[in-house]
Design a protein around this motif. Sequence first.
Motif, PDB file in Angstrom:
ATOM      1  N   ALA A   1      -4.470  -4.460  -2.734  1.00 25.00           N
ATOM      2  CA  ALA A   1      -3.314  -4.132  -1.908  1.00 25.00           C
ATOM      3  C   ALA A   1      -2.390  -3.160  -2.640  1.00 25.00           C
ATOM      4  O   ALA A   1      -1.877  -2.202  -2.050  1.00 25.00           O
ATOM      5  CB  ALA A   1      -2.557  -5.398  -1.538  1.00 25.00           C
ATOM      6  N   ASN A   2      -2.217  -3.405  -3.936  1.00 21.30           N
ATOM      7  CA  ASN A   2      -1.308  -2.536  -4.680  1.00 21.30           C
ATOM      8  C   ASN A   2      -1.910  -1.150  -4.893  1.00 21.30           C
ATOM      9  O   ASN A   2      -1.200  -0.143  -4.811  1.00 21.30           O
ATOM     10  CB  ASN A   2      -0.931  -3.163  -6.017  1.00 21.30           C
ATOM     11  CG  ASN A   2       0.248  -2.455  -6.634  1.00 21.30           C
ATOM     12  OD1 ASN A   2       1.234  -2.187  -5.942  1.00 21.30           O
ATOM     13  ND2 ASN A   2       0.145  -2.118  -7.904  1.00 21.30           N
TER      14      ASN A   2
ATOM     15  N   ALA B   1       3.832  -6.073  -3.361  1.00 19.59           N
ATOM     16  CA  ALA B   1       2.705  -6.193  -4.290  1.00 19.59           C
ATOM     17  C   ALA B   1       3.058  -7.087  -5.472  1.00 19.59           C
ATOM     18  O   ALA B   1       2.194  -7.717  -6.068  1.00 19.59           O
ATOM     19  CB  ALA B   1       2.290  -4.812  -4.778  1.00 19.59           C
ATOM     20  N   ARG B   2       4.326  -7.140  -5.813  1.00 17.29           N
ATOM     21  CA  ARG B   2       4.757  -7.957  -6.946  1.00 17.29           C
ATOM     22  C   ARG B   2       4.685  -9.444  -6.602  1.00 17.29           C
ATOM     23  O   ARG B   2       4.789 -10.290  -7.467  1.00 17.29           O
ATOM     24  CB  ARG B   2       6.200  -7.561  -7.286  1.00 17.29           C
ATOM     25  CG  ARG B   2       6.661  -7.979  -8.650  1.00 17.29           C
ATOM     26  CD  ARG B   2       8.042  -7.449  -8.893  1.00 17.29           C
ATOM     27  NE  ARG B   2       9.069  -8.405  -8.526  1.00 17.29           N
ATOM     28  CZ  ARG B   2      10.336  -8.074  -8.274  1.00 17.29           C
ATOM     29  NH1 ARG B   2      10.703  -6.815  -8.308  1.00 17.29           N
ATOM     30  NH2 ARG B   2      11.216  -8.998  -7.984  1.00 17.29           N
ATOM     31  N   LYS B   3       4.555  -9.762  -5.340  1.00 19.80           N
ATOM     32  CA  LYS B   3       4.477 -11.152  -4.868  1.00 19.80           C
ATOM     33  C   LYS B   3       5.714 -11.963  -5.250  1.00 19.80           C
ATOM     34  O   LYS B   3       5.616 -12.994  -5.929  1.00 19.80           O
ATOM     35  CB  LYS B   3       3.225 -11.844  -5.418  1.00 19.80           C
ATOM     36  CG  LYS B   3       1.918 -11.178  -4.997  1.00 19.80           C
ATOM     37  CD  LYS B   3       0.749 -12.094  -5.252  1.00 19.80           C
ATOM     38  CE  LYS B   3      -0.526 -11.601  -4.616  1.00 19.80           C
ATOM     39  NZ  LYS B   3      -1.006 -10.317  -5.179  1.00 19.80           N
TER      40      LYS B   3
ATOM     41  N   ALA C   1      -1.390   0.610  -1.898  1.00 19.35           N
ATOM     42  CA  ALA C   1       0.023   0.990  -1.775  1.00 19.35           C
ATOM     43  C   ALA C   1       0.305   2.252  -2.586  1.00 19.35           C
ATOM     44  O   ALA C   1       1.024   3.150  -2.150  1.00 19.35           O
ATOM     45  CB  ALA C   1       0.916  -0.152  -2.228  1.00 19.35           C
TER      46      ALA C   1
ATOM     47  N   ASN D   1       5.353   2.983  -9.174  1.00 23.12           N
ATOM     48  CA  ASN D   1       4.891   1.672  -8.738  1.00 23.12           C
ATOM     49  C   ASN D   1       4.837   0.685  -9.903  1.00 23.12           C
ATOM     50  O   ASN D   1       5.346  -0.426  -9.818  1.00 23.12           O
ATOM     51  CB  ASN D   1       3.514   1.835  -8.088  1.00 23.12           C
ATOM     52  CG  ASN D   1       2.906   0.516  -7.673  1.00 23.12           C
ATOM     53  OD1 ASN D   1       2.402  -0.215  -8.525  1.00 23.12           O
ATOM     54  ND2 ASN D   1       2.972   0.193  -6.394  1.00 23.12           N
TER      55      ASN D   1
ATOM     56  N   ARG E   1       8.102  -0.571 -11.135  1.00 21.43           N
ATOM     57  CA  ARG E   1       8.708  -1.503 -10.183  1.00 21.43           C
ATOM     58  C   ARG E   1       8.035  -2.862 -10.259  1.00 21.43           C
ATOM     59  O   ARG E   1       8.695  -3.898 -10.224  1.00 21.43           O
ATOM     60  CB  ARG E   1       8.569  -0.961  -8.759  1.00 21.43           C
ATOM     61  CG  ARG E   1       9.571   0.110  -8.454  1.00 21.43           C
ATOM     62  CD  ARG E   1       9.331   0.636  -7.049  1.00 21.43           C
ATOM     63  NE  ARG E   1       9.997   1.913  -6.918  1.00 21.43           N
ATOM     64  CZ  ARG E   1       9.509   2.934  -6.256  1.00 21.43           C
ATOM     65  NH1 ARG E   1       8.342   2.839  -5.637  1.00 21.43           N
ATOM     66  NH2 ARG E   1      10.179   4.057  -6.188  1.00 21.43           N
ATOM     67  N   ILE E   2       6.694  -2.838 -10.352  1.00 26.57           N
ATOM     68  CA  ILE E   2       5.954  -4.099 -10.441  1.00 26.57           C
ATOM     69  C   ILE E   2       6.417  -4.875 -11.680  1.00 26.57           C
ATOM     70  O   ILE E   2       6.519  -6.099 -11.663  1.00 26.57           O
ATOM     71  CB  ILE E   2       4.438  -3.802 -10.540  1.00 26.57           C
ATOM     72  CG1 ILE E   2       3.931  -3.187  -9.255  1.00 26.57           C
ATOM     73  CG2 ILE E   2       3.663  -5.052 -10.924  1.00 26.57           C
ATOM     74  CD1 ILE E   2       3.396  -4.161  -8.247  1.00 26.57           C
TER      75      ILE E   2
ATOM     76  N   SER F   1       5.890  -1.781  -3.120  1.00 24.08           N
ATOM     77  CA  SER F   1       5.738  -2.233  -4.511  1.00 24.08           C
ATOM     78  C   SER F   1       6.269  -3.651  -4.653  1.00 24.08           C
ATOM     79  O   SER F   1       5.694  -4.485  -5.353  1.00 24.08           O
ATOM     80  CB  SER F   1       6.514  -1.359  -5.488  1.00 24.08           C
ATOM     81  OG  SER F   1       6.146  -0.029  -5.347  1.00 24.08           O
TER      82      SER F   1
ATOM     83  N   ASN G   1      -0.426  -8.321 -11.149  1.00 22.00           N
ATOM     84  CA  ASN G   1      -0.309  -7.886  -9.766  1.00 22.00           C
ATOM     85  C   ASN G   1      -0.635  -6.417  -9.581  1.00 22.00           C
ATOM     86  O   ASN G   1      -0.748  -5.937  -8.465  1.00 22.00           O
ATOM     87  CB  ASN G   1       1.126  -8.113  -9.266  1.00 22.00           C
ATOM     88  CG  ASN G   1       1.441  -9.574  -9.184  1.00 22.00           C
ATOM     89  OD1 ASN G   1       0.585 -10.369  -8.824  1.00 22.00           O
ATOM     90  ND2 ASN G   1       2.661  -9.930  -9.560  1.00 22.00           N
TER      91      ASN G   1
END
Lengths: 288, 334, 334, 523
Positions: free
Chosen positions: C49-50, A58-60, C53, C300, C303-304, A55, C44
């Motif tokens: 990709a996410n 993915a947040r970059k 994931a 997820n 968290r993002i 995660s 994002n």
Amino acid sequence: QEYDIALISKGFQHQFWQAVKAGADKAGAEFNAKVTFEGPDTEAQVDRQMDMLSSAIARKPSAIGFAALDSQAATPLLQQAKDAGIPVIAFDSGVDSDIPLTTATTDNVAAAALAADKMAELIGGEGKVAVVAHDQTSRTGIDRVDGFVNQIKSKYPKIEVVSVQYGAGDQLQSTEITKSILLANPDLKGIFGANEGSALGVINGKKELNSSVVVIGYDSGAAQKAAIMDGSMAGAITQNPVGIGYETVKAAIAALKGETLPKVIDTGFFWYDKTNIDAPEIAAVLYD
Amino acid sequence: MATTDTAAKPGLLAGIRGSGAYHKLLAFSGLIALLVVFSLASPNFLQTANILAILQATSVNGVLAIAATLVIITGGIDLSVGTLMTFCAVVAGVILTYWGLPLPFGILGAILAGAASGLVSGAVIAKLKVPPFITTLGMMLILKGLSLVISGTKPIYFNGTPDFNQISLGSIVGSVIPVMPIPNGVLILFAVAVIASFVLTRTALGRYTFALGSNEEAVRLSGVNVDRWKIAVYASAGAVCGIAGLLIASRLNSAQPALGQGYELDAIAAVVIGGTSLSGGRGTVLGTLIGALIISVLANGLRILSVAQEWQTVVTGLIIIVAVYADILRRRKL
Amino acid sequence: MATTDTAAKPGLLAGIRGSGAYHKLLAFSGLIALLVVFSLASPNFLQTANILAILQATSVNGVLAIAATLVIITGGIDLSVGTLMTFCAVVAGVILTYWGLPLPFGILGAILAGAASGLVSGAVIAKLKVPPFITTLGMMLILKGLSLVISGTKPIYFNGTPDFNQISLGSIVGSVIPVMPIPNGVLILFAVAVIASFVLTRTALGRYTFALGSNEEAVRLSGVNVDRWKIAVYASAGAVCGIAGLLIASRLNSAQPALGQGYELDAIAAVVIGGTSLSGGRGTVLGTLIGALIISVLANGLRILSVAQEWQTVVTGLIIIVAVYADILRRRKL
Amino acid sequence: MINEQSPRRVPSDKGNSVPLVEMNGIYKSFPGVRALTNARFSLIAGEVHALMGENGAGKSTLMKILSGVYSRDAGDVHIDGQLMEITTPRDAQKLGIGIIHQELALMRDLTAAQNIFIGREPRKGLLLDEQKLNADAAAIFKSMNLMLDPRVPVESLTIAKQQMVEIAKALSYRSRILIMDEPTAALTESEIAELFTIIAHLKADGVGVIYISHKMDEIKRISDRVTVMRDGEYVGTVLAADTPIETIISMMVGRKLTDEALVIPDTSNAEVALEVRGLRRGKEIRDVGFSVRKGEILGLAGLMGAGRTEVARAIFGADPIEAGEILVRGKKLEIRRPQDAVRAGIGYLSEDRKQFGLATGLDVRNNIALASLSRFTGAGGILRDGEMREAAERFIRQLAIKTPSDTQEARLLSGGNQQKVVIAKWLLRDCDILIFDEPTRGIDVGAKSEIYKLLNALAAQGRAIIVISSELPEILRLSHRIAVMCEGRLTGILPGGAGQEEIMRLATQRESAMAPEPNSKVA
Ligand SMILES: Nc1ncnc2c1ncn2[C@@H]1O[C@H](COP(=O)(O)OP(=O)(O)OP(=O)(O)O)[C@@H](O)[C@H]1O
Ligand SMILES: Nc1ncnc2c1ncn2[C@@H]1O[C@H](COP(=O)(O)OP(=O)(O)OP(=O)(O)O)[C@@H](O)[C@H]1O
Ligand SMILES: [Mg+2]
Ligand SMILES: [Mg+2]
């Protein structure tokens, strides 16, 4: 804010990790970076940590700090971070990979060996001792138990480690374990509590049974400091969690600025007891 | 779970009728077998200090298990007992240490916080019809997070309230009869058990608790305000968790916000080992107490014998199954 | 739990009759709401990709939840799914790394170990009439201990079997269609879901699974060998846990013997969020899959969005309750 | 006349000298209860053998022993003259013994077809052949003249339909020995007629049918021989054709029953206790209105699915309504929950005691007190258990509930006694308005006449009573006025002395044939 730095740690709720977080936040404020910090509930949850890491990727973020629960499991994800151009700084424990630019860590084996030396000194070089540790399979759990037990075995033949038990770092469980050990071994001389929760459980169990066993702890926290002050704990090993967090973020910023980093940043460990607890260099690495 | 039904028959009668002393005596058998084995295996086991240690170790899980018993008899489940306990401990910490109020406020605050949280769970279950499993799973997480939030993710120490430690560790009995230094925590466990047992067997709340677990629809069609009683049961269970929160905080002289998750399984295990059926309608507090004791005796005995931790786990698993199976056999013979 | 009954009715129809496409579509609503919210909140979130994931993160819990679904439909419960998964992973590790046998033996070994353990649980439940909760609680502990014992309390790495990693992380789809690098782990999850769904709706085993949860006594009175089928269900669930063990071991390239406890709650939560009733007799694999996805998307997404961890916990708890409540409301309206 | 156990005198004996079933010296005890004492029974091919006895006489227990559900304590069972050990339902099936259990034993989440063929699903290779399954079930339903979609989950069916599914299931086994334990308790006339046609066919095929029922008229209609049990003991076997009903009854109850004639009191000046106006909900309740006066018994007649239960539940607040007013003693009430209804003095005895009436895990005492707990609650919420016991024991005596004690779990009572427990619950609650939905379902003749007396006495005390019953004789026997429903509508209200034909006409009066609004018929 200029940078976004994601720290994936081994834990979150425990005071040790909160101290690491505090150090990281401090560096974040200093270097104008947004710092996030998270970790799984227990040090067994390797796969949960992988989910957190993915995660985070993915947040970059600008950079990632990572305290691996397992030295190999994260290899593919670290590669993914590298491919995405995200620098990775390891902290607390290293990984079997050359992707992390540096590792900010304590040598747990050596630290626990120091605890063994202190124990031997305090109980006069002979007698029975026990270990209450937090985790049977995690890196820190293994290193601290091995560091302590092996040091005793190799250097102090008259000291016997009669019991090594694990209480998941849960104070209540560690209390019960300590009481059982004390009751089963009335002649026990000393107990080593291998992390903060274990150490506090040991102190608790000792108090509840009015025992006079020698206790050596690990890490700090207000309760452990108080126990050292009131004499119920002889002393403890402390790492420098605030320093670990701080150095990790600092190293990340340095990497982002293109600076070169040393392979390992040893944040060190210290023995502290009533005599030196207020010394500035010790007080600086302790947390409440 | 259909298989539990046959097994648990006599438990109900014992519970409702308050009779069946014979049964109750026999239900101890698994526990007694364990005690005998451990006593023979280690001279350190059957000593006053160790017996007190076992009782002390039972106090928190015992109280939580009593809370879980109330809910399980209604046919529900409460997964939030562990983190609610922690939440209540933190509330006591905030009141006593952060606000500096006197001890009674802390005690009251913890119990009220527990009752309020139980009230919320009960209302969500009764009014919104969200299944108990989901509601209390959600509450478990919410309370876990809130404990961290209101404590500032760090333990709260009760150093400003020296008496706080006495709630669990002091010994009123010991101060009168010095040879019996039974800690107050153990007394509180027994007091909670006696009160809960009384409520279950002698009061309207208790009767409705069993009735709800037996056939909720029939109770509703009897003109009973089912929602209100259900909420009352969850609120009572919450208050009992508040007491558990006080016990654990007092023992650790601190409210540890990170603790609590996972405790629900031990509590529910004690309830089920004690013969209460997860499908509701039957159960006894005494059974739960025995279940909780079996768990602590097992843990203590294996530790006293210094069994390697991984084998402790294996043996505990085996004995839990065997103990319940023995109980089933015994009941079948009667 | 009586309250679940009314709520879960439509799920049954969808599950047993294989019809009700409308329902199934609507059941996604909670999931879709989450996806929309997170997509709007962070650029994002909705990236390949996410999404991969998230799917990857769902694979292990999804497979475990499918195992739990089978057992829960019979009216039972399986608390051992998490540690059984670990046990199977360790068995694979022993076979592949310690014994050095080729990959297929490891795969087979893990699945057989799972089936064997499920068989034992099933036999204890069916033959000895020990309640499923107790049996699988005991098994949970036994397997946890045994994992530590046979692994020598340390992780077993699969460095000698380079292909092992591909079970979960490789991408057969990606090697054909490079823009869709769906990891094999996700494919395996979907394959297990399709097979389990097929077994539940189209085979005798599935029919008896529902029948047992619906009214075990009636099935017995119909002359069906209830014990045999019940054991078969637990053994199948065990085999599915074996697959989960392979997935997690492959993902971590190691068998982590300490992992697994606590995972049962997430698995059961996915099942219940997916609309399967804990009282048995009804449930769908698709619902479980959606439940598992809701849990991963939530984790997820929060968290993002860099939500603080303690608040993540609170929000997760709230959303689980709200999602199930929304589902109940929706069903009530239909 | 007693002990005439003589196969040779049976008319349908087709020369089979060996009886299909021969049970002798059967004993069975449950904790605290002696269910069977030296019981015996025999069955020959091609006969319908009725097994009679009061509630709790041990009929179901004897049949459960024959079908492998219970194991006997002593005695022997011969099938086709051979000593057999039947220890599981499977054994019984293999011997060709089929049973329709008194309490429904269906898997609620499965469809009708899936229920019927459980354990014998048609397969296509490894897979189930759902098409054949449904087709086979549909064929059975067709042969029974039953309109039922085999693909619906049984839980969405009414009890009557569920009972028909049970019957279909039992028939599907093509057993040589078929036990029917009160199959008609939940059925209405038309289905009963269908069932009897089916039984006639079975008989002709040489199947031996054991038939248990508390409906005395049925015994005369279909049975060849009658065996009577009392208190777990064998009393005697008689030929149905030769024996007057009164004789069978006195064998059952051990005394003579007297039956009072219906006396219709003049309640025209009495206060209206309950009035319902324009009640509506979907297709089930379509503009229903009527009133009941104090001291009056209003019968609610109709065919299965007429919506009588729905009306009762709506009045009671168990289900929401879309429109309509409910007035109690002239005052309009908002009844949203059963609690509101009970507070207003309305009691409702459900037709499905297992699901809606009885808290099966609780004991008899607490079931009786369930609706009146507040009356026994003292300070601090503490219950006065002694008073509760007295009250329970009073009703156990008054209604002759057969139970070892008031602390016996309710689910361990025989079906009829369970029903009495539920009645006692509402009597204890002392409601002014009582709605009885199938109050005598599964209740023996003796107790039935007790309940009739009771209903009359309750009415005489000034209570308003609504009786829903699918047994026309019961409606005729009890009602001061008779309201008839068809397809959710009230099709008419008749005076107490009305004839069966008139009721049946209203009960089948479909919408098109209906002239005036039903409301206009309400006073
Ligand atoms: N499982 C059981 N446990 C305890 N007692 C039982 C059980 N089953 C039946 N009994 C008792 O055995 C006696 C006979 O019951 P049974 O069900 O055979 O009566 P029955 O003749 O079928 O009555 P009914 O006409 O009411 O159905 C009753 O007193 C009943 O309470
Ligand atoms: N649980 C249920 N689910 C769906 N439909 C139902 C249910 N119960 C009843 N119905 C439907 O409601 C209608 C009326 O029900 P019901 O048969 O109970 O009426 P009734 O007049 O009380 O008949 P009886 O008392 O003879 O059974 C029927 O069309 C029936 O199919
Ligand atoms: Mg019967
Ligand atoms: Mg009806």
